[in-house]
Design a protein around this motif. Structure first.
Motif, short mmCIF file in Angstrom:
data_model
loop_
_atom_site.label_atom_id
_atom_site.label_comp_id
_atom_site.label_asym_id
_atom_site.label_seq_id
_atom_site.Cartn_x
_atom_site.Cartn_y
_atom_site.Cartn_z
N LEU A 208 95.82 -19.98 20.73
CA LEU A 208 97.15 -20.32 21.23
C LEU A 208 98.14 -20.11 20.09
N ARG A 209 99.02 -19.14 20.26
CA ARG A 209 99.99 -18.78 19.22
C ARG A 209 101.29 -19.54 19.44
N GLY A 210 101.78 -20.19 18.37
CA GLY A 210 103.04 -20.92 18.45
C GLY A 210 102.86 -22.35 18.00
N LYS A 211 103.87 -23.16 18.22
CA LYS A 211 103.82 -24.58 17.82
C LYS A 211 102.70 -25.27 18.58
N ASN A 212 101.84 -25.97 17.84
CA ASN A 212 100.61 -26.46 18.44
C ASN A 212 100.84 -27.39 19.64
N ALA B 176 85.93 -22.77 21.98
CA ALA B 176 86.88 -23.26 20.98
C ALA B 176 88.29 -22.79 21.32
N ILE B 177 89.24 -23.74 21.23
CA ILE B 177 90.65 -23.45 21.40
C ILE B 177 91.28 -23.66 20.03
N LEU B 178 92.02 -22.67 19.54
CA LEU B 178 92.62 -22.71 18.22
C LEU B 178 94.13 -22.62 18.34
N CYS B 179 94.85 -23.49 17.63
CA CYS B 179 96.31 -23.48 17.63
C CYS B 179 96.81 -23.03 16.26
N TYR C 20 95.05 -27.32 13.88
CA TYR C 20 95.73 -26.61 12.79
C TYR C 20 94.75 -25.57 12.28
N ALA C 21 94.63 -24.45 12.98
CA ALA C 21 93.48 -23.56 12.81
C ALA C 21 93.39 -22.85 11.46
N GLY C 22 94.50 -22.48 10.84
CA GLY C 22 94.41 -21.77 9.56
C GLY C 22 93.67 -20.47 9.70
N SER C 23 92.46 -20.37 9.14
CA SER C 23 91.64 -19.16 9.26
C SER C 23 90.74 -19.18 10.49
N GLY C 24 90.64 -20.33 11.14
CA GLY C 24 89.75 -20.48 12.28
C GLY C 24 88.33 -20.86 11.89
N ALA C 25 88.10 -21.13 10.61
CA ALA C 25 86.75 -21.37 10.10
C ALA C 25 86.06 -22.57 10.76
N ILE D 268 92.80 -15.17 11.91
CA ILE D 268 91.96 -15.76 12.96
C ILE D 268 91.43 -14.66 13.89
N GLU D 269 92.30 -13.75 14.29
CA GLU D 269 91.88 -12.67 15.19
C GLU D 269 90.75 -11.85 14.57
N GLU D 270 90.87 -11.53 13.27
CA GLU D 270 89.81 -10.80 12.57
C GLU D 270 88.52 -11.62 12.52
N ASN D 271 88.65 -12.90 12.19
CA ASN D 271 87.46 -13.75 12.08
C ASN D 271 86.77 -13.94 13.43
N ILE D 272 87.53 -14.05 14.50
CA ILE D 272 86.93 -14.15 15.83
C ILE D 272 86.19 -12.86 16.19
N ARG D 273 86.77 -11.71 15.86
CA ARG D 273 86.10 -10.43 16.13
C ARG D 273 84.75 -10.37 15.40
N MET D 274 84.69 -10.97 14.21
CA MET D 274 83.45 -10.97 13.43
C MET D 274 82.31 -11.63 14.21
N THR D 275 82.60 -12.59 15.08
CA THR D 275 81.55 -13.30 15.82
C THR D 275 80.92 -12.41 16.89
#
Length: 188
Positions: free
Chosen positions: A97-101, A68-71, A50-55, A81-88
Protein backbone atom coordinates in the motif's frame (compact mmCIF):
# COMPACT_ATOMS: atom_id res chain seq x y z
CA UNK A 1 20.74 -8.03 5.09
CA UNK A 2 19.22 -11.43 4.45
CA UNK A 3 16.20 -13.57 5.25
CA UNK A 4 17.10 -15.34 8.49
CA UNK A 5 14.92 -18.48 8.36
CA UNK A 6 12.15 -20.30 6.53
CA UNK A 7 11.37 -20.80 2.87
CA UNK A 8 13.43 -17.80 1.68
CA UNK A 9 16.30 -18.44 4.11
CA UNK A 10 19.65 -16.80 3.21
CA UNK A 11 18.19 -14.82 0.30
CA UNK A 12 19.56 -11.28 0.26
CA UNK A 13 17.32 -8.34 1.12
CA UNK A 14 18.22 -4.92 -0.21
CA UNK A 15 18.33 -1.97 2.17
CA UNK A 16 16.68 1.35 1.35
CA UNK A 17 19.37 3.67 -0.06
CA UNK A 18 20.24 6.81 1.90
CA UNK A 19 19.85 7.66 5.55
CA UNK A 20 16.09 8.31 5.74
CA UNK A 21 15.26 4.71 6.67
CA UNK A 22 16.86 2.77 9.54
CA UNK A 23 17.09 -0.91 8.60
CA UNK A 24 16.29 -3.55 11.19
CA UNK A 25 19.52 -5.52 11.48
CA UNK A 26 19.54 -9.28 10.99
CA UNK A 27 20.35 -9.68 14.70
CA UNK A 28 17.34 -7.60 15.82
CA UNK A 29 15.10 -9.28 13.22
CA UNK A 30 16.14 -12.72 14.50
CA UNK A 31 15.47 -11.51 18.06
CA UNK A 32 12.00 -10.30 17.03
CA UNK A 33 11.08 -13.70 15.64
CA UNK A 34 12.57 -15.46 18.66
CA UNK A 35 10.34 -13.24 20.82
CA UNK A 36 7.34 -14.26 18.70
CA UNK A 37 8.30 -17.93 18.93
CA UNK A 38 5.20 -20.15 18.90
CA UNK A 39 2.94 -17.07 18.75
CA UNK A 40 3.73 -16.62 15.02
CA UNK A 41 0.35 -16.95 13.25
CA UNK A 42 1.19 -19.55 10.59
CA UNK A 43 -1.22 -19.12 7.69
CA UNK A 44 -2.42 -15.78 9.10
CA UNK A 45 -2.15 -12.20 7.88
CA UNK A 46 0.57 -9.73 8.89
CA UNK A 47 0.69 -5.94 8.63
CA UNK A 48 4.02 -4.15 8.36
CA UNK A 49 2.80 -0.63 9.21
CA UNK A 50 6.16 1.10 8.58
CA UNK A 51 7.59 -1.26 5.97
CA UNK A 52 10.95 0.36 5.09
CA UNK A 53 12.65 -2.40 3.06
CA UNK A 54 9.85 -4.91 3.70
CA UNK A 55 12.26 -7.21 5.56
CA UNK A 56 9.92 -7.96 8.49
CA UNK A 57 6.95 -8.89 6.29
CA UNK A 58 9.14 -11.00 4.03
CA UNK A 59 10.64 -12.79 7.05
CA UNK A 60 7.14 -13.49 8.42
CA UNK A 61 5.94 -14.98 5.12
CA UNK A 62 9.17 -16.97 4.82
CA UNK A 63 8.33 -18.50 8.21
CA UNK A 64 4.79 -19.48 7.27
CA UNK A 65 2.49 -16.44 7.55
CA UNK A 66 0.03 -16.61 4.65
CA UNK A 67 -0.20 -12.98 3.52
CA UNK A 68 1.59 -9.69 4.21
CA UNK A 69 0.30 -6.14 3.77
CA UNK A 70 3.04 -3.49 3.73
CA UNK A 71 2.53 0.27 4.14
CA UNK A 72 5.12 2.75 2.88
CA UNK A 73 5.13 6.31 1.55
CA UNK A 74 8.84 7.03 0.91
CA UNK A 75 9.49 6.51 -2.83
CA UNK A 76 12.99 4.92 -2.55
CA UNK A 77 11.63 2.52 0.10
CA UNK A 78 8.70 1.57 -2.16
CA UNK A 79 11.12 0.73 -4.99
CA UNK A 80 13.26 -1.34 -2.59
CA UNK A 81 10.21 -3.22 -1.27
CA UNK A 82 9.12 -4.02 -4.83
CA UNK A 83 12.58 -5.48 -5.58
CA UNK A 84 12.64 -7.46 -2.33
CA UNK A 85 9.16 -8.89 -2.96
CA UNK A 86 10.23 -9.98 -6.47
CA UNK A 87 13.14 -11.83 -4.83
CA UNK A 88 10.62 -14.13 -3.06
CA UNK A 89 9.12 -15.23 -6.40
CA UNK A 90 5.77 -15.32 -4.56
CA UNK A 91 4.50 -11.81 -5.21
CA UNK A 92 0.86 -12.87 -4.72
CA UNK A 93 1.48 -13.24 -0.97
CA UNK A 94 2.29 -9.51 -0.63
CA UNK A 95 0.24 -6.33 -1.01
CA UNK A 96 2.11 -3.02 -0.98
CA UNK A 97 0.00 0.00 0.00
CA UNK A 98 1.71 3.16 -1.25
CA UNK A 99 1.08 6.41 0.59
CA UNK A 100 0.36 7.55 4.15
CA UNK A 101 -0.10 4.39 6.18
CA UNK A 102 -3.30 5.27 8.05
CA UNK A 103 -5.31 6.70 5.16
CA UNK A 104 -4.13 4.08 2.67
CA UNK A 105 -4.76 1.17 5.06
CA UNK A 106 -8.22 2.49 5.93
CA UNK A 107 -9.18 2.60 2.23
CA UNK A 108 -7.83 -0.94 1.69
CA UNK A 109 -9.79 -2.25 4.68
CA UNK A 110 -13.02 -0.62 3.49
CA UNK A 111 -12.67 -2.57 0.23
CA UNK A 112 -11.81 -6.03 1.60
CA UNK A 113 -12.70 -6.13 5.35
CA UNK A 114 -9.67 -8.33 6.14
CA UNK A 115 -8.05 -8.07 9.58
CA UNK A 116 -4.59 -8.80 10.93
CA UNK A 117 -3.26 -11.54 13.19
CA UNK A 118 0.16 -9.88 13.57
CA UNK A 119 1.29 -6.26 13.25
CA UNK A 120 4.85 -4.96 13.10
CA UNK A 121 5.26 -1.40 14.40
CA UNK A 122 8.81 -0.28 13.64
CA UNK A 123 8.55 3.47 13.00
CA UNK A 124 11.44 5.92 12.84
CA UNK A 125 12.62 6.16 16.46
CA UNK A 126 12.33 9.98 16.57
CA UNK A 127 8.65 9.92 15.60
CA UNK A 128 7.45 6.76 17.34
CA UNK A 129 3.83 6.87 18.45
CA UNK A 130 3.38 3.19 19.12
CA UNK A 131 0.59 3.44 21.68
CA UNK A 132 -1.40 5.80 19.43
CA UNK A 133 -0.87 3.47 16.45
CA UNK A 134 -2.15 0.45 18.40
CA UNK A 135 -5.25 2.32 19.59
CA UNK A 136 -5.91 3.53 16.02
CA UNK A 137 -5.62 -0.03 14.64
CA UNK A 138 -8.07 -1.22 17.30
CA UNK A 139 -10.54 1.60 16.66
CA UNK A 140 -10.52 0.90 12.91
CA UNK A 141 -11.39 -2.76 13.54
CA UNK A 142 -8.18 -3.96 11.86
CA UNK A 143 -7.15 -6.52 14.50
CA UNK A 144 -8.39 -10.04 15.03
CA UNK A 145 -9.18 -11.12 18.56
CA UNK A 146 -5.86 -12.30 20.08
CA UNK A 147 -3.87 -10.31 17.46
CA UNK A 148 -0.20 -9.73 18.24
CA UNK A 149 1.59 -6.40 17.92
CA UNK A 150 5.38 -6.44 17.87
CA UNK A 151 6.88 -3.02 18.55
CA UNK A 152 10.45 -1.85 18.03
CA UNK A 153 11.61 1.41 19.61
CA UNK A 154 14.61 3.00 21.19
CA UNK A 155 15.17 2.33 24.88
CA UNK A 156 13.89 5.79 25.90
CA UNK A 157 10.28 5.20 24.86
CA UNK A 158 8.02 4.30 27.80
CA UNK A 159 4.97 2.13 27.17
CA UNK A 160 2.54 0.72 29.74
CA UNK A 161 2.24 -3.02 30.29
CA UNK A 162 -1.51 -2.85 29.78
CA UNK A 163 -3.84 -0.39 28.01
CA UNK A 164 -7.01 -0.42 25.86
CA UNK A 165 -7.25 -4.27 25.71
CA UNK A 166 -3.53 -4.59 24.87
CA UNK A 167 -1.42 -6.70 27.23
CA UNK A 168 2.36 -6.93 27.22
CA UNK A 169 3.44 -10.55 26.75
CA UNK A 170 7.22 -10.11 26.44
CA UNK A 171 9.84 -7.38 26.40
CA UNK A 172 13.55 -7.53 25.56
CA UNK A 173 16.25 -4.89 25.15
CA UNK A 174 19.23 -5.12 22.82
CA UNK A 175 21.55 -2.13 23.23
CA UNK A 176 19.50 0.97 22.39
CA UNK A 177 16.65 -1.12 20.89
CA UNK A 178 13.66 -2.38 22.87
CA UNK A 179 11.24 -4.98 21.52
CA UNK A 180 7.76 -5.40 23.02
CA UNK A 181 5.22 -8.05 22.12
CA UNK A 182 1.62 -7.12 22.92
CA UNK A 183 -1.55 -9.16 22.53
CA UNK A 184 -4.89 -7.59 21.76
CA UNK A 185 -7.73 -9.14 23.73
CA UNK A 186 -10.65 -7.73 21.83
CA UNK A 187 -14.14 -9.12 21.68
CA UNK A 188 -15.18 -10.49 18.31
Amino acid sequence: MRVVAGEYRSRPIKAVPGKNTRPTTDKIKESMFNLLGSYLPVGGRVLDFYAGSGALAIEAVSRGVGQAILCEQYRPAIETIEENIRMTREEAKFILLRGKNRSRLKRWYEQCQLRFDLVFLDPPYHSAQLQEDMVWLKEQGLLTDEALVLCESDDHLELPGEFEEFYLLKQKSYGITTLRLYQYKGVE
